[in-house]
Write a protein that holds these residues in place. Sequence first.
Motif, PDB file in Angstrom:
ATOM      1  N   PRO A  72       9.806  11.305   0.016  1.00 11.00           N
ATOM      2  CA  PRO A  72       8.758  11.267  -1.000  1.00 11.00           C
ATOM      3  C   PRO A  72       8.451  12.666  -1.543  1.00 11.00           C
ATOM      4  CG  PRO A  72       8.104  10.101   1.009  1.00 11.00           C
ATOM      5  CD  PRO A  72       9.321  10.894   1.336  1.00 11.00           C
ATOM      6  N   CYS A  73       8.094  12.692  -2.803  1.00 13.51           N
ATOM      7  CA  CYS A  73       7.623  13.932  -3.422  1.00 13.51           C
ATOM      8  C   CYS A  73       6.112  13.807  -3.589  1.00 13.51           C
ATOM      9  CB  CYS A  73       8.293  14.143  -4.769  1.00 13.51           C
ATOM     10  SG  CYS A  73       7.709  15.586  -5.680  1.00 13.51           S
ATOM     11  N   THR A  74       5.381  14.629  -2.881  1.00 11.29           N
ATOM     12  CA  THR A  74       3.930  14.521  -2.935  1.00 11.29           C
ATOM     13  C   THR A  74       3.382  15.153  -4.212  1.00 11.29           C
ATOM     14  OG1 THR A  74       3.705  16.583  -1.708  1.00 11.29           O
ATOM     15  CG2 THR A  74       3.744  14.547  -0.429  1.00 11.29           C
ATOM     16  N   ALA A  99       0.829  -1.216   0.000  1.00  9.65           N
ATOM     17  CA  ALA A  99       0.000   0.000   0.000  1.00  9.65           C
ATOM     18  C   ALA A  99       0.850   1.247   0.000  1.00  9.65           C
ATOM     19  CB  ALA A  99      -0.907  -0.014   1.232  1.00  9.65           C
ATOM     20  N   ASP A 100       0.268   2.295  -0.542  1.00 12.93           N
ATOM     21  CA  ASP A 100       1.009   3.547  -0.691  1.00 12.93           C
ATOM     22  C   ASP A 100       1.182   4.246   0.648  1.00 12.93           C
ATOM     23  OD1 ASP A 100       0.959   3.214  -3.457  1.00 12.93           O
ATOM     24  OD2 ASP A 100      -1.080   4.062  -3.505  1.00 12.93           O
ATOM     25  N   ARG A 101       2.116   5.228   0.612  1.00 12.39           N
ATOM     26  CA  ARG A 101       2.255   6.124   1.755  1.00 12.39           C
ATOM     27  C   ARG A 101       1.157   7.187   1.681  1.00 12.39           C
ATOM     28  NH1 ARG A 101       8.482   6.747   2.914  1.00 12.39           N
ATOM     29  NH2 ARG A 101       9.180   4.774   2.057  1.00 12.39           N
ATOM     30  N   ALA A 102       1.014   7.896   2.757  1.00 17.97           N
ATOM     31  CA  ALA A 102       0.074   9.024   2.740  1.00 17.97           C
ATOM     32  C   ALA A 102       0.551  10.065   1.750  1.00 17.97           C
ATOM     33  CB  ALA A 102      -0.024   9.635   4.145  1.00 17.97           C
ATOM     34  N   ALA A 103      -0.369  10.759   1.137  1.00 12.77           N
ATOM     35  CA  ALA A 103       0.006  11.700   0.085  1.00 12.77           C
ATOM     36  C   ALA A 103       0.824  12.860   0.611  1.00 12.77           C
ATOM     37  CB  ALA A 103      -1.259  12.229  -0.600  1.00 12.77           C
ATOM     38  N   ASP A 104       0.529  13.306   1.784  1.00  9.57           N
ATOM     39  CA  ASP A 104       1.202  14.487   2.304  1.00  9.57           C
ATOM     40  C   ASP A 104       2.289  14.083   3.284  1.00  9.57           C
ATOM     41  OD1 ASP A 104      -1.964  16.130   2.376  1.00  9.57           O
ATOM     42  OD2 ASP A 104      -0.397  16.254   0.855  1.00  9.57           O
ATOM     43  N   ALA A 105       3.473  13.756   2.764  1.00 11.97           N
ATOM     44  CA  ALA A 105       4.600  13.378   3.626  1.00 11.97           C
ATOM     45  C   ALA A 105       5.258  14.634   4.159  1.00 11.97           C
ATOM     46  CB  ALA A 105       5.624  12.559   2.830  1.00 11.97           C
ATOM     47  N   PRO A 106       5.827  14.582   5.362  1.00 12.31           N
ATOM     48  CA  PRO A 106       6.523  15.758   5.904  1.00 12.31           C
ATOM     49  C   PRO A 106       7.770  16.048   5.094  1.00 12.31           C
ATOM     50  CG  PRO A 106       6.931  13.829   7.274  1.00 12.31           C
ATOM     51  CD  PRO A 106       5.892  13.431   6.262  1.00 12.31           C
ATOM     52  N   ASP A 107       8.219  17.312   5.144  1.00 12.06           N
ATOM     53  CA  ASP A 107       9.411  17.717   4.406  1.00 12.06           C
ATOM     54  C   ASP A 107      10.682  17.410   5.206  1.00 12.06           C
ATOM     55  OD1 ASP A 107      11.038  18.780   2.505  1.00 12.06           O
ATOM     56  OD2 ASP A 107      10.775  20.855   3.174  1.00 12.06           O
ATOM     57  N   PRO A 113       1.113  16.546 -11.136  1.00 10.03           N
ATOM     58  CA  PRO A 113       0.470  17.206 -10.004  1.00 10.03           C
ATOM     59  C   PRO A 113      -1.047  17.148 -10.109  1.00 10.03           C
ATOM     60  CG  PRO A 113       2.278  18.538 -10.839  1.00 10.03           C
ATOM     61  CD  PRO A 113       2.071  17.418 -11.808  1.00 10.03           C
ATOM     62  N   GLY A 114      -1.665  16.982  -8.949  1.00  8.56           N
ATOM     63  CA  GLY A 114      -3.120  17.039  -8.894  1.00  8.56           C
ATOM     64  C   GLY A 114      -3.802  15.711  -9.113  1.00  8.56           C
ATOM     65  N   ARG A 115      -3.058  14.663  -9.465  1.00  7.94           N
ATOM     66  CA  ARG A 115      -3.702  13.380  -9.738  1.00  7.94           C
ATOM     67  C   ARG A 115      -3.614  12.436  -8.558  1.00  7.94           C
ATOM     68  NH1 ARG A 115      -1.494  11.036 -15.227  1.00  7.94           N
ATOM     69  NH2 ARG A 115      -2.769   9.334 -14.449  1.00  7.94           N
ATOM     70  N   GLY A 116      -2.983  12.875  -7.463  1.00 16.01           N
ATOM     71  CA  GLY A 116      -2.833  11.965  -6.341  1.00 16.01           C
ATOM     72  C   GLY A 116      -1.740  10.958  -6.623  1.00 16.01           C
ATOM     73  N   ARG A 117      -1.526  10.056  -5.671  1.00 15.90           N
ATOM     74  CA  ARG A 117      -0.440   9.100  -5.811  1.00 15.90           C
ATOM     75  C   ARG A 117      -0.998   7.736  -6.147  1.00 15.90           C
ATOM     76  NH1 ARG A 117       4.568   9.801  -2.021  1.00 15.90           N
ATOM     77  NH2 ARG A 117       4.962   7.967  -3.284  1.00 15.90           N
ATOM     78  N   ALA A 118      -0.523   7.181  -7.247  1.00 18.52           N
ATOM     79  CA  ALA A 118      -0.916   5.834  -7.637  1.00 18.52           C
ATOM     80  C   ALA A 118       0.145   4.857  -7.164  1.00 18.52           C
ATOM     81  CB  ALA A 118      -1.076   5.755  -9.159  1.00 18.52           C
ATOM     82  N   ARG A 119      -0.190   3.574  -7.125  1.00 19.32           N
ATOM     83  CA  ARG A 119       0.787   2.570  -6.740  1.00 19.32           C
ATOM     84  C   ARG A 119       1.829   2.439  -7.842  1.00 19.32           C
ATOM     85  NH1 ARG A 119      -1.571  -2.905  -4.600  1.00 19.32           N
ATOM     86  NH2 ARG A 119      -2.284  -3.014  -6.727  1.00 19.32           N
ATOM     87  N   THR A 120       3.086   2.565  -7.461  1.00 19.12           N
ATOM     88  CA  THR A 120       4.155   2.500  -8.447  1.00 19.12           C
ATOM     89  C   THR A 120       5.260   1.610  -7.932  1.00 19.12           C
ATOM     90  OG1 THR A 120       5.230   4.430  -7.486  1.00 19.12           O
ATOM     91  CG2 THR A 120       3.679   4.823  -9.281  1.00 19.12           C
ATOM     92  N   THR A 121       6.077   1.107  -8.834  1.00 20.73           N
ATOM     93  CA  THR A 121       7.193   0.235  -8.482  1.00 20.73           C
ATOM     94  C   THR A 121       8.377   0.596  -9.333  1.00 20.73           C
ATOM     95  OG1 THR A 121       6.796  -1.468 -10.141  1.00 20.73           O
ATOM     96  CG2 THR A 121       5.485  -1.597  -8.124  1.00 20.73           C
ATOM     97  N   THR A 122       9.457  -0.119  -9.104  1.00 19.82           N
ATOM     98  CA  THR A 122      10.646   0.078  -9.923  1.00 19.82           C
ATOM     99  C   THR A 122      10.507  -0.530 -11.305  1.00 19.82           C
ATOM    100  OG1 THR A 122      11.614  -1.944  -9.015  1.00 19.82           O
ATOM    101  CG2 THR A 122      12.154   0.129  -7.905  1.00 19.82           C
TER     102      THR A 122
END
Length: 558
Positions: free
Chosen positions: A103-105, A25-33, A53-62
Amino acid sequence: MSEGSIRANPYSTPRTTVTAPDSPADRAADAPDRPPAPEQNAPTDTRTPAGPPGRGRARTTTRSLLPSLVPLLRSWLPRQRWFAGKGNPITGFSLVSATEILPCTAGGAAPGLLHLLVRAQQRPGTADCYQLLIGIRSTLPPHLAHTLIGRPAEGPLHGHTVYEALADPRLAGLLLERLRVPGRLGALRFTRAPGTAIASGLTPRLITAEQSNSSVVYGDAYILKVFRRIGTGVNPDLELPLALARAGCARVPHPTAWFEADPGVEAAAGAGLASVPADDPAGGPLTLGILQPFLPGSADGWQLALNSLSVHADFTGAAHALGRATAEVHTALAEALPTAVLRRPQIEHIAGGMTERLEAAASAVPALRPYREPLRAAYDELAALGDRGRTWHAQRIHGDLHLGQALRSAHDGRWSLIDFEGEPARPISERRRLQPVARDIAGMLRSFDYAARTHQPASGGAPGWSRQWSRQNRAAYCGGYAEAAGTDPRDEPELLRAYETDKAVYEVLYEARHRPDWLPVPMAAIRRLAGQREDAPPPARVPAYERPFPTPPRRTQS
């Protein structure tokens, strides 16, 4: 002289692609800096920022990460000063590991930081592993425009801009924070020396003058060296200063913190990402970066030497003190680490390697060919001494010693030695071999000669004076070494001649390939080492070797 790589060394058999199954599962979209605290034995997070930007975070892999970066890296990587394979096309890439440090949100203003180890294949059967620190932003601000790598056209970073992270003070500062908090982040391991504390909030600045590595200075307190071309095993630039710190040697800045990658740690649990095969049976971690105290106000020996030449000033006192410093470091290394005795098989191997390098260089540089026989005589004489039962002491050494690797304090004139990495073009296993100290001494003697030859006097100084400067300072350096070590390197002229010849041959090949206008500098030494005048035509016979510098009177350190 630049100590950059001459040719790429086989790293491992590359793989064209490395795939991984979908991540959890993904991380939360708004990670701390700021990064989460490293955890011991945590799995590597191979997830990367999703979509525009604006599309939210989808599940991604290498799985699609490297293919999306290949078009950008194929253009960007060869332009970097630290890239070892210039002149040869890149034929493929393979991913060793990917670690998301920050992470880059999606749609956020905070940058992300991605750590990659990537193999770049060039010639068949050869590939070098490079460490890349990739910054990720939606939009690159103008002050970072020169750091641009590109904008991936597809994959998990599509819609983002990727760039050189070390040039971004925000991300460079993040690396210092990681080193302040020891622990593991996936395949990366951050370590701080016992009893040390690292200040926070120091302003980072990237040094742009290096070739084989990258360095970031934090305030006036620390300097972080980030290795770019990664070999298997502990880098001597970490191993030797740690040993010298344990021995109480104050001639070398002691490591404050460092970070490594463990070749046996998979990039993600069950993902099957490639671990890095060892180039020796022992294997070991991959040294990625070292944080050491910064020495503000110090000047390197190369610039000090050129300054001396420009005003016809005496430099022998500084050269003598530098010889003492070198001997102190050699003595401490011999006490702290194993030593050996070189006998006939080892001496023949050393002489044979020198001969092979001479033949290879002569094949590539026509100007060297008339001197092959008299130069080879130095190696043959060394082998003959081994045949007659001569032995030499061997130990760990600096491995790439020259004036640029020595810093002199403006406060008290004290010398420190830095950069124990050795020649970056050679495998780490080779750089860690026990060798005679004559190799280091020969490197420094060649550096004095280089300074004298490359100097352009500001007010019409005569070349003869520059050559005298070189002879006097070479002698002073050896004299200082003899005082501190108890043995004079000039008392073993055959060994010193062989190593100085080998270094000059290396220089000829380097200059011919990278700086042809500088080729006359090492060629003057080639003629001298071949027994000819430095401005003489090619030799007609093999002359006897003459000691190239006098023995100075004993003197005390100033």
